[in-house]
Scaffold this motif. Structure first.
Motif, mmCIF file in Angstrom:
data_model
loop_
_atom_site.group_PDB
_atom_site.id
_atom_site.type_symbol
_atom_site.label_atom_id
_atom_site.label_comp_id
_atom_site.label_asym_id
_atom_site.label_seq_id
_atom_site.Cartn_x
_atom_site.Cartn_y
_atom_site.Cartn_z
ATOM 1 N N ILE A 34 0.839 -1.190 0.000
ATOM 2 C CA ILE A 34 0.000 0.000 0.000
ATOM 3 C C ILE A 34 0.883 1.252 0.000
ATOM 4 C CG2 ILE A 34 -1.610 1.333 1.426
ATOM 5 C CD1 ILE A 34 -2.721 -1.382 2.386
ATOM 6 N N GLY A 35 0.494 2.210 -0.839
ATOM 7 C CA GLY A 35 1.251 3.450 -0.922
ATOM 8 C C GLY A 35 2.265 3.476 -2.043
ATOM 9 N N SER A 36 2.396 2.385 -2.802
ATOM 10 C CA SER A 36 3.277 2.394 -3.971
ATOM 11 C C SER A 36 2.618 3.208 -5.085
ATOM 12 C CB SER A 36 3.543 0.971 -4.452
ATOM 13 O OG SER A 36 4.183 0.218 -3.448
ATOM 14 N N HIS A 37 3.424 3.988 -5.799
ATOM 15 C CA HIS A 37 2.885 4.898 -6.813
ATOM 16 C C HIS A 37 3.624 4.761 -8.136
ATOM 17 C CE1 HIS A 37 0.331 7.184 -4.041
ATOM 18 N NE2 HIS A 37 1.331 7.170 -3.182
ATOM 19 N N GLN A 38 2.882 4.987 -9.215
ATOM 20 C CA GLN A 38 3.461 5.086 -10.547
ATOM 21 C C GLN A 38 2.644 6.104 -11.322
ATOM 22 O OE1 GLN A 38 3.962 1.329 -12.520
ATOM 23 N NE2 GLN A 38 5.520 2.130 -13.883
ATOM 24 N N ALA A 39 3.298 6.858 -12.160
ATOM 25 C CA ALA A 39 2.604 7.834 -12.994
ATOM 26 C C ALA A 39 2.688 7.394 -14.449
ATOM 27 C CB ALA A 39 3.209 9.222 -12.821
ATOM 28 N N VAL A 40 1.603 7.584 -15.173
ATOM 29 C CA VAL A 40 1.544 7.274 -16.596
ATOM 30 C C VAL A 40 1.302 8.579 -17.341
ATOM 31 C CG1 VAL A 40 0.350 5.970 -18.386
ATOM 32 C CG2 VAL A 40 0.605 4.990 -16.100
ATOM 33 N N PHE A 41 2.167 8.873 -18.322
ATOM 34 C CA PHE A 41 2.100 10.146 -19.021
ATOM 35 C C PHE A 41 1.623 9.962 -20.460
ATOM 36 C CE2 PHE A 41 5.452 10.517 -15.770
ATOM 37 C CZ PHE A 41 4.909 11.541 -15.019
ATOM 38 N N ALA A 42 1.124 11.048 -21.032
ATOM 39 C CA ALA A 42 0.551 10.994 -22.375
ATOM 40 C C ALA A 42 1.576 10.669 -23.440
ATOM 41 C CB ALA A 42 -0.134 12.325 -22.694
ATOM 42 N N ASP A 43 2.859 10.921 -23.188
ATOM 43 C CA ASP A 43 3.894 10.617 -24.180
ATOM 44 C C ASP A 43 4.321 9.154 -24.152
ATOM 45 O OD1 ASP A 43 5.397 10.429 -21.876
ATOM 46 O OD2 ASP A 43 6.800 12.040 -22.370
ATOM 47 N N GLY A 44 3.662 8.346 -23.320
ATOM 48 C CA GLY A 44 3.958 6.927 -23.253
ATOM 49 C C GLY A 44 4.931 6.528 -22.175
ATOM 50 N N THR A 45 5.553 7.495 -21.515
ATOM 51 C CA THR A 45 6.526 7.197 -20.470
ATOM 52 C C THR A 45 5.823 7.032 -19.120
ATOM 53 O OG1 THR A 45 6.946 9.534 -19.994
ATOM 54 C CG2 THR A 45 8.320 8.466 -21.689
ATOM 55 N N THR A 46 6.564 6.475 -18.158
ATOM 56 C CA THR A 46 6.050 6.309 -16.796
ATOM 57 C C THR A 46 7.132 6.695 -15.803
ATOM 58 O OG1 THR A 46 6.788 4.007 -16.522
ATOM 59 C CG2 THR A 46 4.635 4.365 -17.568
ATOM 60 N N ALA A 47 6.736 6.847 -14.547
ATOM 61 C CA ALA A 47 7.678 7.109 -13.453
ATOM 62 C C ALA A 47 7.181 6.358 -12.231
ATOM 63 C CB ALA A 47 7.774 8.610 -13.160
ATOM 64 N N GLY A 48 8.104 5.886 -11.394
ATOM 65 C CA GLY A 48 7.728 5.136 -10.215
ATOM 66 C C GLY A 48 7.424 3.686 -10.561
ATOM 67 N N THR A 49 6.888 2.942 -9.617
ATOM 68 C CA THR A 49 6.551 1.537 -9.853
ATOM 69 C C THR A 49 5.473 1.068 -8.883
ATOM 70 O OG1 THR A 49 7.419 -0.742 -9.909
ATOM 71 C CG2 THR A 49 8.419 0.761 -8.331
ATOM 72 N N VAL A 50 4.601 0.199 -9.376
ATOM 73 C CA VAL A 50 3.626 -0.469 -8.515
ATOM 74 C C VAL A 50 3.923 -1.957 -8.420
ATOM 75 C CG1 VAL A 50 1.767 1.215 -8.786
ATOM 76 C CG2 VAL A 50 1.981 -0.672 -10.433
ATOM 77 N N GLY A 51 5.145 -2.343 -8.777
ATOM 78 C CA GLY A 51 5.538 -3.722 -8.513
ATOM 79 C C GLY A 51 6.327 -4.427 -9.587
ATOM 80 N N GLY A 52 6.371 -3.897 -10.805
ATOM 81 C CA GLY A 52 7.102 -4.570 -11.850
ATOM 82 C C GLY A 52 6.356 -5.777 -12.397
ATOM 83 N N GLY A 53 6.940 -6.392 -13.426
ATOM 84 C CA GLY A 53 6.373 -7.600 -13.978
ATOM 85 C C GLY A 53 5.085 -7.370 -14.747
ATOM 86 N N TYR A 54 4.381 -8.474 -15.013
ATOM 87 C CA TYR A 54 3.175 -8.410 -15.829
ATOM 88 C C TYR A 54 2.060 -7.639 -15.142
ATOM 89 C CZ TYR A 54 -0.455 -10.020 -19.055
ATOM 90 O OH TYR A 54 -1.468 -10.087 -19.982
ATOM 91 N N GLN A 55 2.019 -7.727 -13.795
ATOM 92 C CA GLN A 55 0.970 -6.990 -13.091
ATOM 93 C C GLN A 55 1.139 -5.480 -13.265
ATOM 94 O OE1 GLN A 55 3.064 -9.078 -11.624
ATOM 95 N NE2 GLN A 55 4.140 -8.090 -9.928
ATOM 96 N N GLU A 56 2.389 -5.021 -13.313
ATOM 97 C CA GLU A 56 2.612 -3.593 -13.547
ATOM 98 C C GLU A 56 2.252 -3.229 -14.984
ATOM 99 O OE1 GLU A 56 5.792 -1.323 -11.640
ATOM 100 O OE2 GLU A 56 6.601 -0.997 -13.653
ATOM 101 N N TYR A 57 2.556 -4.105 -15.912
ATOM 102 C CA TYR A 57 2.180 -3.870 -17.306
ATOM 103 C C TYR A 57 0.676 -3.660 -17.418
ATOM 104 C CZ TYR A 57 0.904 -5.091 -22.113
ATOM 105 O OH TYR A 57 0.348 -5.100 -23.370
ATOM 106 N N LEU A 58 -0.108 -4.529 -16.736
ATOM 107 C CA LEU A 58 -1.557 -4.392 -16.774
ATOM 108 C C LEU A 58 -2.022 -3.089 -16.121
ATOM 109 C CD1 LEU A 58 -2.719 -8.042 -15.964
ATOM 110 C CD2 LEU A 58 -2.723 -6.888 -18.180
#
Length: 351
Positions: A34-58
């Protein structure tokens, strides 16, 4: 986290939207808590992580869908074989991610993000709170002592203040139709490090890197030198046996005692035990600790209070070098902080 929120702020300030992914609930084994963060931007890039792997991809894919639809949504990720939504992960837990669409035109949003950056920079005790009663029309607030600064729908956050945040476990909560989320953003409390020797010099950078604000005290001018502790917020020279009667230690503060002498250790420890510090740790052998405990009781500290002391300080990882001891101390303090803030619920494992 300051860099993370700064990028989020600058993106929105430029007029571009973003989606903030937040792990708001979890159970079982999980890659991030709880409290993990990731940002998704309109240019397709991201920052932070919510765990990596396929679950993060989803989660990122869900974030991109929210960018396209300009709507917020919850995303549940089940990290074990199941008939509902099997993503072929074997961690055994479940994550709930709130995909929060951030519209740069939302009144007050930039002000809240700017306040978050300021709180992170100043290391003032603060919490992030969300009103998610209606996921499409959320509210967001920075909670500090005596102040709640928010934007959006705030009905479910009317009773949320610093005292409430201190007393409640991080994560989702509900009351009838209202549902909200909270997490510690910057942890309250300072670390008073008594002694400026080799272990302290190894410890302060580690603590600073994980969000602790350090104050170093030594009675030797050559060790009470700010140049030795560039990551500390303050460095003081003071006589261990003539410290102020009130050290200014609060219920949120931590005390680490690592002076070069047994007498100094026990004098500082005696004063620390008279404070409401949430954590008190003292370096030394078990024989020294037994002697110190006897001294404390002779000077009015009840035997029942001795359980407050973490001694020998640090988790027992069999480390012997200053760097290894620093890691063991930092690990014990992370554990104490997580238990106190309510973010330590289950072990974290890779998915």
């Amino acid at each position: 986290m300051e860099a993370f929120y700064t990028r989020l702020y600058e993106t929105l300030q430029s007029g571009q939207p973003a989606v903030l992914l937040t792990v708001v609930a979890s159970q079982g084994s999980m890659p991030r808590g709880i409290g993990s963060h990731q940002a998704v931007f309109a240019d397709g890039t991201t920052a932070g992580t919510v765990g990596g792997g396929y679950q993060e991809y989803l989660a990122i894919q869900a974030g991109r869908q929210c960018l396209e639809s300009r709507q917020s949504a919850f995303r549940r990720l089940i990290l074990h074989p199941n008939d509902e939504e099997d993503i072929n992960a074997a961690c055994g837990g479940e994550l709930t991610v709130f995909c929060q669409y951030l519209d740069p035109a939302l009144p007050g949003l930039l002000d809240v993000l700017a306040a978050i950056i300021q709180a992170l920079r100043q290391k003032t005790a603060s919490w992030l709170a969300l009103d998610v009663s209606d996921e499409a029309h959320w509210g967001m607030a920075l909670v500090r002592e005596g102040q709640v600064q928010g934007c959006g729908q705030m009905a479910a956050l009317q009773a949320v203040d610093a005292a409430w945040c201190r007393q409640n476990v991080a994560g989702l909560a509900a009351d009838g139709q209202r549902r909200w989320y909270s997490e510690p953003l910057t942890y309250p409390g300072r670390v008073f490090v008594f002694g400026g020797g080799h272990v302290s010099q190894a410890l302060v950078p580690v603590l600073a890197s994980i969000g602790f604000s350090c104050i170093v005290v030594d009675d030797r001018a050559e060790f009470a030198d700010p140049a030795l502790f560039p990551q500390a917020d303050a460095v003081y020279k003071a006589d261990y046996e003539a410290l102020p009667a009130d050290l200014g230690v609060t219920q949120d503060d931590y005390v680490c005692i690592m002076t070069p002498g047994h007498q100094a250790d026990r004098e500082v420890l005696l004063q620390a035990m008279r404070s409401p510090a949430t954590y008190i740790g003292c370096i030394g052998s078990r024989h020294k600790i037994a002697s110190t405990n006897a001294y404390l009781m002779e000077n009015g500290i009840p035997e029942t209070e001795l359980a407050r002391i973490h001694a020998p300080i640090g988790l027992d990882i069999l480390g012997q070098t200053p760097a290894e001891i620093a890691v063991s101390i930092a690990a014990e303090m992370i554990l104490h902080r997580a238990k106190r803030s309510g973010t330590a619920k289950k072990p974290r494992e890779e998915g």
